[in-house]
Write a protein that holds these residues in place. Sequence first.
Motif, short mmCIF file in Angstrom:
data_model
loop_
_atom_site.label_atom_id
_atom_site.label_comp_id
_atom_site.label_asym_id
_atom_site.label_seq_id
_atom_site.Cartn_x
_atom_site.Cartn_y
_atom_site.Cartn_z
N ASP A 170 0.88 -1.17 0.00
CA ASP A 170 0.00 0.00 0.00
C ASP A 170 0.91 1.22 0.00
O ASP A 170 1.57 1.51 1.00
CB ASP A 170 -0.91 0.00 1.23
N LEU A 171 0.96 1.92 -1.14
CA LEU A 171 1.84 3.07 -1.29
C LEU A 171 1.14 4.40 -1.03
O LEU A 171 1.62 5.46 -1.41
CB LEU A 171 2.47 3.08 -2.68
N GLY A 172 -0.02 4.33 -0.35
CA GLY A 172 -0.79 5.54 -0.07
C GLY A 172 -0.02 6.56 0.75
O GLY A 172 -0.33 7.75 0.70
N GLY A 173 0.98 6.13 1.49
CA GLY A 173 1.75 7.03 2.33
C GLY A 173 3.01 7.57 1.68
O GLY A 173 3.81 8.22 2.36
N ILE A 174 3.17 7.34 0.37
CA ILE A 174 4.41 7.81 -0.27
C ILE A 174 4.22 8.23 -1.72
O ILE A 174 4.94 9.10 -2.22
CB ILE A 174 5.51 6.72 -0.19
N VAL A 175 3.23 7.67 -2.42
CA VAL A 175 3.14 7.91 -3.87
C VAL A 175 2.74 9.34 -4.20
O VAL A 175 3.17 9.90 -5.22
CB VAL A 175 2.17 6.89 -4.51
N LYS A 176 1.93 9.99 -3.35
CA LYS A 176 1.59 11.39 -3.61
C LYS A 176 2.83 12.27 -3.51
O LYS A 176 3.00 13.22 -4.30
CB LYS A 176 0.52 11.88 -2.63
N GLY A 177 3.70 11.95 -2.56
CA GLY A 177 4.94 12.71 -2.44
C GLY A 177 5.83 12.56 -3.66
O GLY A 177 6.42 13.53 -4.14
N PHE A 178 5.91 11.34 -4.19
CA PHE A 178 6.67 11.10 -5.42
C PHE A 178 6.04 11.88 -6.58
O PHE A 178 6.76 12.49 -7.39
CB PHE A 178 6.69 9.61 -5.75
N ALA A 179 4.71 11.91 -6.63
CA ALA A 179 4.02 12.64 -7.69
C ALA A 179 4.32 14.13 -7.61
O ALA A 179 4.50 14.79 -8.64
CB ALA A 179 2.51 12.38 -7.60
N VAL A 180 4.37 14.67 -6.40
CA VAL A 180 4.73 16.08 -6.22
C VAL A 180 6.10 16.35 -6.82
O VAL A 180 6.31 17.34 -7.54
CB VAL A 180 4.72 16.46 -4.73
N ASP A 181 7.05 15.48 -6.55
CA ASP A 181 8.41 15.67 -7.08
C ASP A 181 8.43 15.61 -8.61
O ASP A 181 9.22 16.31 -9.26
CB ASP A 181 9.35 14.61 -6.49
N GLU A 182 7.58 14.78 -9.18
CA GLU A 182 7.50 14.71 -10.64
C GLU A 182 6.92 15.99 -11.23
O GLU A 182 7.34 16.45 -12.29
CB GLU A 182 6.65 13.50 -11.06
N ILE A 183 5.95 16.59 -10.54
CA ILE A 183 5.41 17.87 -10.99
C ILE A 183 6.49 18.95 -10.95
O ILE A 183 6.62 19.76 -11.87
CB ILE A 183 4.21 18.29 -10.11
N VAL A 184 7.27 18.94 -9.87
CA VAL A 184 8.35 19.93 -9.73
C VAL A 184 9.32 19.82 -10.90
O VAL A 184 9.77 20.83 -11.46
CB VAL A 184 9.07 19.75 -8.38
N LYS A 185 9.65 18.61 -11.31
CA LYS A 185 10.54 18.41 -12.45
C LYS A 185 9.98 19.07 -13.70
O LYS A 185 10.71 19.73 -14.46
CB LYS A 185 10.75 16.91 -12.71
N ILE A 186 8.69 18.88 -13.93
CA ILE A 186 8.06 19.47 -15.12
C ILE A 186 8.09 20.99 -15.06
O ILE A 186 8.40 21.67 -16.05
CB ILE A 186 6.61 18.96 -15.27
N LEU A 187 7.78 21.55 -13.90
CA LEU A 187 7.78 23.01 -13.75
C LEU A 187 9.17 23.59 -14.01
O LEU A 187 9.30 24.66 -14.63
CB LEU A 187 7.28 23.40 -12.36
N LYS A 188 10.19 22.89 -13.56
CA LYS A 188 11.56 23.35 -13.83
C LYS A 188 11.87 23.29 -15.31
O LYS A 188 12.48 24.21 -15.88
CB LYS A 188 12.56 22.50 -13.03
N GLU A 189 11.48 22.20 -15.96
CA GLU A 189 11.72 22.05 -17.40
C GLU A 189 11.04 23.16 -18.20
O GLU A 189 11.54 23.60 -19.22
CB GLU A 189 11.20 20.69 -17.88
N GLU A 190 9.88 23.61 -17.71
CA GLU A 190 9.11 24.63 -18.42
C GLU A 190 9.45 26.05 -17.96
O GLU A 190 8.77 27.01 -18.34
CB GLU A 190 7.61 24.37 -18.22
#
Length: 345
Positions: A170-190
């Motif tokens: 059950d990754l409910g306690g970590i996957v949202k945090g990983f998703a946040v980091d992926e959004i940050v990557k996109i914002l930096k790229e843009e």
Amino acid sequence: MKKNNLIIISIILIMLLTSCTSGLDNKEMVRTEFLMDTIVEITIYGSEDELIMDKVYNRLFQLENIMSKTKKDSDIYKINKNSERPIRVQEETYQVLKEAVDISKRTEGKFDPTIGPLVNLWNINDSEEGRNWIPKGIDIDNAKKLVDFNNIEFLENKEIRLKEKDMELDLGGIVKGFAVDEIVKILKEENIKSAMIDLGGDLYAYGEKPDGSPWNIGIQNPDIELRDYMGILSVKNKSIVTSGNYERFFEIDGEIYHHIIDPNTGYPSNNELLSVTVVSDKGIEGDSYSTAFYILGVQESLEIIEGIDGVDGILIDKDKKVFVTSGIKEDFQLRDKKGEFTIID
């Protein structure tokens, strides 16, 4: 109950972000969607390019499809339904599980991605009005035997195997945090300079406010009835995640049973803490550590936090004592209207 909590978080953000673009660059994009079993709201300042927002949400939908435990084509679903068999997974799943196990080791197993059998047994949902039962002790004991992050096996070619039959991730306690980091990557790229990310209460204050000042984030008063904040944290480029016993719970005979389950006891954690806010460079750390520290309690958590670069915390106990770690002491201000809270040096 989770829905009410999300409303409170939104109110706090509105109060603190109002007028941050006044007289400045008025370009602003806001998009809200329901995914990853929660409300996601992304606000980007200084751009009106909807393609950037599309890119962000496409990535979130992709991650949900990969790591949801209910979608039949996801890596996690396949692992859970085929315990004891190696399952080849996507790079993202492998990476998140590796990080999850590392955090489990650092927190004495208080965060454990194999918590699935206990989560399913307790089944504490968003709304629990009228619930009058708790799991039987023998069922809790049996579920506990299946919870052990050491029984996740990492094989060649990105294969994962759960060593015991009926184990469940059950990754409910970590996957949202990983998703946040992926959004940050996109914002930096843009080349985005200013944004606020909110994944169901997992916040990330990206860059600075459009006027160049830090973001002001309200730290929620653990007394859910007050719908207010008890302090303000000024940050930039930080993840802010809070875990508390007021988020999802039910009550039987005056006893509160909340959703943060201690893997060692099999029961909702019961210690001196009301809430833990983790402030970190990475969302994946904030998401998982907030759960672990809530279970560990004040002293053990403070010792661990002070030893990790880029991670800080605000811990509130049942006596309304507030513990703020060294890295953010100068950035946190108590705004307690009733004078109930005390910062402990």
